[in-house]
Design a protein around this motif. Structure first.
Motif, PDB file in Angstrom:
ATOM      1  N   UNK A  87      20.981  54.487  48.408  1.00 33.71           N
ATOM      2  CA  UNK A  87      21.857  55.547  47.899  1.00 33.71           C
ATOM      3  C   UNK A  87      22.746  55.113  46.735  1.00 33.71           C
ATOM      4  N   UNK A  88      22.920  53.796  46.535  1.00 40.03           N
ATOM      5  CA  UNK A  88      23.786  53.367  45.433  1.00 40.03           C
ATOM      6  C   UNK A  88      23.068  53.395  44.093  1.00 40.03           C
ATOM      7  N   UNK A  89      21.746  53.535  44.085  1.00 38.20           N
ATOM      8  CA  UNK A  89      21.001  53.413  42.830  1.00 38.20           C
ATOM      9  C   UNK A  89      21.310  54.562  41.880  1.00 38.20           C
ATOM     10  N   UNK A  90      21.406  55.758  42.421  1.00 41.47           N
ATOM     11  CA  UNK A  90      21.759  56.920  41.608  1.00 41.47           C
ATOM     12  C   UNK A  90      22.406  57.930  42.548  1.00 41.47           C
ATOM     13  N   UNK A  91      23.682  57.771  42.816  1.00 41.18           N
ATOM     14  CA  UNK A  91      24.338  58.604  43.828  1.00 41.18           C
ATOM     15  C   UNK A  91      24.172  60.105  43.621  1.00 41.18           C
ATOM     16  N   UNK A  92      24.060  60.550  42.372  1.00 41.37           N
ATOM     17  CA  UNK A  92      23.915  61.980  42.130  1.00 41.37           C
ATOM     18  C   UNK A  92      22.480  62.459  42.308  1.00 41.37           C
ATOM     19  N   UNK A  93      21.505  61.551  42.150  1.00 39.82           N
ATOM     20  CA  UNK A  93      20.090  61.936  42.261  1.00 39.82           C
ATOM     21  C   UNK A  93      19.538  61.693  43.649  1.00 39.82           C
ATOM     22  N   UNK A  94      20.031  60.637  44.301  1.00 45.78           N
ATOM     23  CA  UNK A  94      19.576  60.330  45.664  1.00 45.78           C
ATOM     24  C   UNK A  94      20.756  60.543  46.602  1.00 45.78           C
ATOM     25  N   UNK A  95      20.730  61.665  47.276  1.00 43.35           N
ATOM     26  CA  UNK A  95      21.810  62.007  48.198  1.00 43.35           C
ATOM     27  C   UNK A  95      21.190  62.687  49.409  1.00 43.35           C
ATOM     28  N   UNK A  96      21.452  62.151  50.569  1.00 41.30           N
ATOM     29  CA  UNK A  96      20.838  62.679  51.784  1.00 41.30           C
ATOM     30  C   UNK A  96      21.269  64.110  52.082  1.00 41.30           C
ATOM     31  N   UNK A  97      22.446  64.498  51.634  1.00 41.74           N
ATOM     32  CA  UNK A  97      22.884  65.870  51.873  1.00 41.74           C
ATOM     33  C   UNK A  97      22.201  66.853  50.918  1.00 41.74           C
ATOM     34  N   UNK A  98      21.989  66.438  49.669  1.00 41.13           N
ATOM     35  CA  UNK A  98      21.445  67.359  48.662  1.00 41.13           C
ATOM     36  C   UNK A  98      19.933  67.238  48.502  1.00 41.13           C
ATOM     37  N   UNK A  99      19.419  66.024  48.553  1.00 44.34           N
ATOM     38  CA  UNK A  99      17.980  65.799  48.332  1.00 44.34           C
ATOM     39  C   UNK A  99      17.400  64.937  49.456  1.00 44.34           C
ATOM     40  N   UNK A 150      30.118  52.235  44.457  1.00 42.96           N
ATOM     41  CA  UNK A 150      30.322  53.688  44.529  1.00 42.96           C
ATOM     42  C   UNK A 150      29.144  54.447  45.145  1.00 42.96           C
ATOM     43  N   UNK A 151      29.502  55.466  45.936  1.00 41.42           N
ATOM     44  CA  UNK A 151      28.548  56.413  46.496  1.00 41.42           C
ATOM     45  C   UNK A 151      28.949  57.814  46.045  1.00 41.42           C
ATOM     46  N   UNK A 152      28.214  58.806  46.488  1.00 43.74           N
ATOM     47  CA  UNK A 152      28.537  60.183  46.119  1.00 43.74           C
ATOM     48  C   UNK A 152      29.803  60.639  46.828  1.00 43.74           C
ATOM     49  N   UNK A 153      30.345  61.778  46.359  1.00 44.29           N
ATOM     50  CA  UNK A 153      31.564  62.381  46.925  1.00 44.29           C
ATOM     51  C   UNK A 153      32.753  61.429  46.912  1.00 44.29           C
ATOM     52  N   UNK A 154      32.824  60.598  45.881  1.00 46.59           N
ATOM     53  CA  UNK A 154      33.954  59.684  45.660  1.00 46.59           C
ATOM     54  C   UNK A 154      34.132  58.642  46.754  1.00 46.59           C
ATOM     55  N   UNK A 155      33.098  58.434  47.560  1.00 46.03           N
ATOM     56  CA  UNK A 155      33.177  57.353  48.542  1.00 46.03           C
ATOM     57  C   UNK A 155      32.881  56.028  47.866  1.00 46.03           C
ATOM     58  N   UNK A 156      33.571  54.999  48.336  1.00 46.93           N
ATOM     59  CA  UNK A 156      33.343  53.652  47.821  1.00 46.93           C
ATOM     60  C   UNK A 156      33.209  52.691  48.994  1.00 46.93           C
ATOM     61  N   UNK A 157      32.221  51.821  48.887  1.00 41.63           N
ATOM     62  CA  UNK A 157      32.046  50.802  49.912  1.00 41.63           C
ATOM     63  C   UNK A 157      31.233  51.300  51.090  1.00 41.63           C
ATOM     64  N   UNK A 158      30.649  50.337  51.795  1.00 45.97           N
ATOM     65  CA  UNK A 158      29.715  50.696  52.863  1.00 45.97           C
ATOM     66  C   UNK A 158      30.413  51.314  54.076  1.00 45.97           C
ATOM     67  N   UNK A 159      31.691  50.999  54.296  1.00 51.26           N
ATOM     68  CA  UNK A 159      32.382  51.592  55.447  1.00 51.26           C
ATOM     69  C   UNK A 159      32.592  53.082  55.229  1.00 51.26           C
ATOM     70  N   UNK A 160      33.044  53.454  54.036  1.00 46.99           N
ATOM     71  CA  UNK A 160      33.230  54.873  53.745  1.00 46.99           C
ATOM     72  C   UNK A 160      31.893  55.603  53.724  1.00 46.99           C
ATOM     73  N   UNK A 161      30.855  54.968  53.183  1.00 44.92           N
ATOM     74  CA  UNK A 161      29.538  55.609  53.116  1.00 44.92           C
ATOM     75  C   UNK A 161      28.962  55.826  54.516  1.00 44.92           C
TER      76      UNK A 161
END
Length: 703
Positions: A200-212, A166-177
């Motif tokens: 980015x998978x370690x803490x999707x809500x804390x480490x996000x290129x769009x937000x932080x 899982x990644x942020x914004x409900x994306x799953x898998x490296x292709x969607x990310x």
């Protein structure tokens, strides 16, 4: 020595914990197949014909559609994930006990959880069976991870993980990310972008290129150093990755296809999988851009809505389904499926039917003032230009879209016969009796959809064979059926693509004269509420409608003024895709020189004399009449005379009622046994040389 003792004690505690967890907590029911596990969930995803996504939905728990095989993923990216998440993945049997012991000691020293040390297999178990995060639940995950590795190969587990992490914004898998952050496929990622997906998978809500971005970029730098120190990348790659700064490219669909997908969802779809539609997303975008620009150009003429439907001729595949609006109130309406008056755009079907009944392209029709009884009064019909041209050929009547000849032609074919033909051709919206529409059917007064009208033109383009329009691969459709002879259908295409045939009304240098042979017809409904341009060449069929979905009239926008230019632009794009050939003309047609021009006819259909200027030919019933049965006399003994003004020597008359043959006689009068109801009556004279004279229909009401 002391360190070994600590690890030994930790290992013993872990073993005891495993035993206790196995006793007190239930292990998971693991799947037999990853594909079945994923395939049973998720919303249907729609793709265009080349695999581009037409709808983006990330509300499903699993990544159903954007999965990659392990061999399709860049090897370096795979190594990065394994190194970062579970460097001993290929050595352990589901649980890395050394890593867990080290994490246990680290957590005890810190008096808090600072490291989890979950293996990739344990993370997969956590995806399959989410549990409340407790000490004992982690132990049970370890037991399930061992069971998982007994059931699946290591590479299968790794492939599942890389597709479902899982990644942020409900994306799953490296292709969607990769698509979400960089609008790229994984094989096009730079080393820094690969490292970003790992971080980015370690803490999707804390480490996000769009937000932080700054916090995440710093973590990426530290991760790159680890990759370099452990020889996953070399010094040069490391330095290059450090200098690079990530450029975020927010994802977007190539084109909006909401109205098309709205139609597709009403069809019978395979469930739980990606549906490959027939739409060409890149072509659809071009057509949408052209349509929006045309609406912008016509805004001062009060045009708010437009629809364009493009179909591949041979297959019936829908390539573009464009709906555009400058009015927010009507933007959501699927204009391709809205019934509107086709006006003259429907006339080719009338003349195609007339050809099957013996009319010739050189048949002369008198384009003169024309009146017919309507209700209690008389309606005086007119051409669009208010001009009458006198004797014109059928070719000229159709090419110039003249109204008076069309009205005389529907009397020649019979209103009910034409109505029934339209129903066979797929006009499902004709839900009223034929006598509700009357002669106005010839002028397109019955509302039809762009979808149905385009399918009718597809029939003409396919030499009289009616084909279903296809929206996705494997779609179950009705079988093809022939509704016109090949000769009649292809001759209509010959007329509609003839620049000389339309000179009277459109001039010699018309916008309808396309560079590649194209059959073109326009239409304009009453008060400029609808403007149409329809066309087909050797490979494609295109329908364009413009108007206002709230039925406001446009400002003097005709089919030639409004949609014709857009139709021309659409065919310009289509001709770039596929160079057109001359339209097919049936080899069964024979040539005849008429006034120095080459005309074509079907020798197997006897020529019918178009009996135009005799008034009246049918003496009884005259026009529309109403009679009452005598209640004192049994119905079988009552009669009403059908008669014609004269009968040529050696000829016979076939009388038809409601489109069905009633009686053939060799006299000018026939006594008909009336029956209650509203009826149409038609006489067909068969001359002794085999030619036919079809007389205009009459109406009779029996009470």
């Amino acid at each position: 020595m002391k360190k070994q003792v600590v690890f030994g004690v930790a290992a013993v505690i872990l073993c005891l914990s495993v035993i206790l967890a196995a006793v007190f907590m239930k292990t998971a029911a693991l799947p037999d197949s990853f594909d079945r596990l994923v395939g049973e969930s998720g919303k249907t995803q729609f793709l265009d014909s080349s695999g581009e996504i037409l709808n983006a939905s990330y509300q499903s728990y699993w990544n159903v559609h954007d999965r990659l095989k392990l061999y399709e993923i860049p090897p370096l990216l795979v190594k990065m994930f394994v190194f970062s998440e579970d460097k001993n993945f290929y050595e352990h049997s589901g649980v890395d006990f050394l890593a867990k012991a080290a994490a246990f000691v680290q957590n005890v020293k810190a008096l808090k959880i600072v490291r989890g040390a979950s293996s990739l297999s344990e993370q997969v178990v956590r995806m399959i069976v989410p549990r409340t995060r407790t000490f004992f639940s982690k132990i049970v995950e370890g037991v399930d991870a061992v069971r998982l590795e007994h059931r699946f190969l290591k590479n299968d587990i790794l492939e599942f993980y890389l597709n479902q992490v899982p990644y942020s914004s409900n994306r799953r898998g490296i292709k969607q990310a990769a698509a979400y952050y960089f609008s790229k496929t994984p094989d096009r990622l730079t080393i820094r972008e690969m490292a970003a997906l790992v971080v980015l998978i370690r803490a999707p809500s804390s480490y996000d290129l769009y937000r932080f971005p700054e916090r995440t970029e710093a973590l990426i730098d530290r991760q790159l150093k680890k990759f370099k120190d452990n020889s996953l990348i070399n010094e040069q790659e490391y330095q290059s990755a450090l200098k690079e700064r990530i450029q975020l490219v927010p994802p977007e669909l190539i084109v909006s296809a909401n109205h098309f997908l709205e139609y597709v969802r009403f069809l019978e779809l395979p469930s739980g999988q990606a549906i490959e539609t027939t739409l060409d997303a890149f072509f659809q975008k071009k057509i949408s851009d052209l349509t929006r620009q045309r609406l912008k150009d016509l805004r001062y003429r009060h045009v708010s809505n437009a629809a364009v439907l493009v179909v591949e001729r041979e297959s019936g595949r829908i390539l573009s389904w464009g709906v555009e609006s400058t009015d927010e109130k009507t933007a959501a309406i699927n204009a391709v499926l809205v019934a509107r008056q086709p006006a003259s755009a429907q006339k080719p079907l009338l003349y195609a039917l007339a050809l099957t009944k013996g009319m010739r392209s050189w048949t002369e029709i008198n384009d003169a003032p024309f009146s017919r009884p309507v209700g209690q009064g008389i309606h005086h019909f007119k051409n669009y230009s208010r001009t009458h041209y006198g004797k014109v050929t059928m070719r000229e009547a159709l090419g110039n879209s003249l109204n008076i000849p069309a009205l005389k032609t529907i009397e020649f074919t019979g209103i009910k016969t034409y109505f029934d033909f339209l129903k066979r051709t797929g006009f499902s919206g004709l839900d009223k009796p034929f006598d509700f529409y009357r002669e106005g059917l010839a002028l397109g007064n019955a509302e039809v959809t762009l979808f149905d009208l385009t399918r009718a033109y597809l029939m003409l383009a396919n030499a009289g064979v009616l084909k279903p329009l296809k929206a996705f691969e494997g779609q179950e459709t009705e079988p093809e059926k022939r509704v016109l002879p090949e000769t009649s259908a292809t001759l209509i295409g010959n007329i509609l693509s003839d620049p000389l045939a339309r000179q009277l009304e459109f001039g010699s240098d018309s916008i309808l004269n396309f560079p590649v042979q194209t059959a073109v017809k326009t239409g304009t409904s009453t008060d400029y509420r609808d403007a149409w341009a329809m066309g087909y060449n050797s490979d494609f069929v295109v329908g364009v409608w413009m108007g206002n979905l709230d039925y406001r009239p446009m400002l003097n926008v005709t089919g030639a003024v409004g949609p014709a230019l857009l139709l021309r632009s659409v065919f310009g794009e289509l001709n770039k895709m596929k160079k057109g050939k001359p339209l097919y003309l049936s080899p069964s047609l024979k040539e005849r020189k008429i006034a120095g021009k080459t005309e074509y006819f079907d020798p197997d259909i006897p020529e019918t004399v178009f009996f135009d200027d005799v008034d009246p030919v049918v003496v009884s019933p005259a026009g529309s009449v109403s009679i009452a049965l005598d209640p004192r006399v049994p119905e079988q003994y009552q009669a009403y005379p059908f008669s014609i003004s004269f009968l040529p020597e050696g000829a016979s008359v076939v009388w038809s009622v409601d489109g069905k043959e009633c009686k053939t006689v060799q006299t000018d009068t026939f006594l008909w046994q009336p029956r209650k109801g509203n009826h149409t009556v038609q006489a067909e004279i068969i001359l002794n040389d085999g030619r036919k004279i079809i007389l205009p229909q009459r109406r009779i009401s029996v009470h």
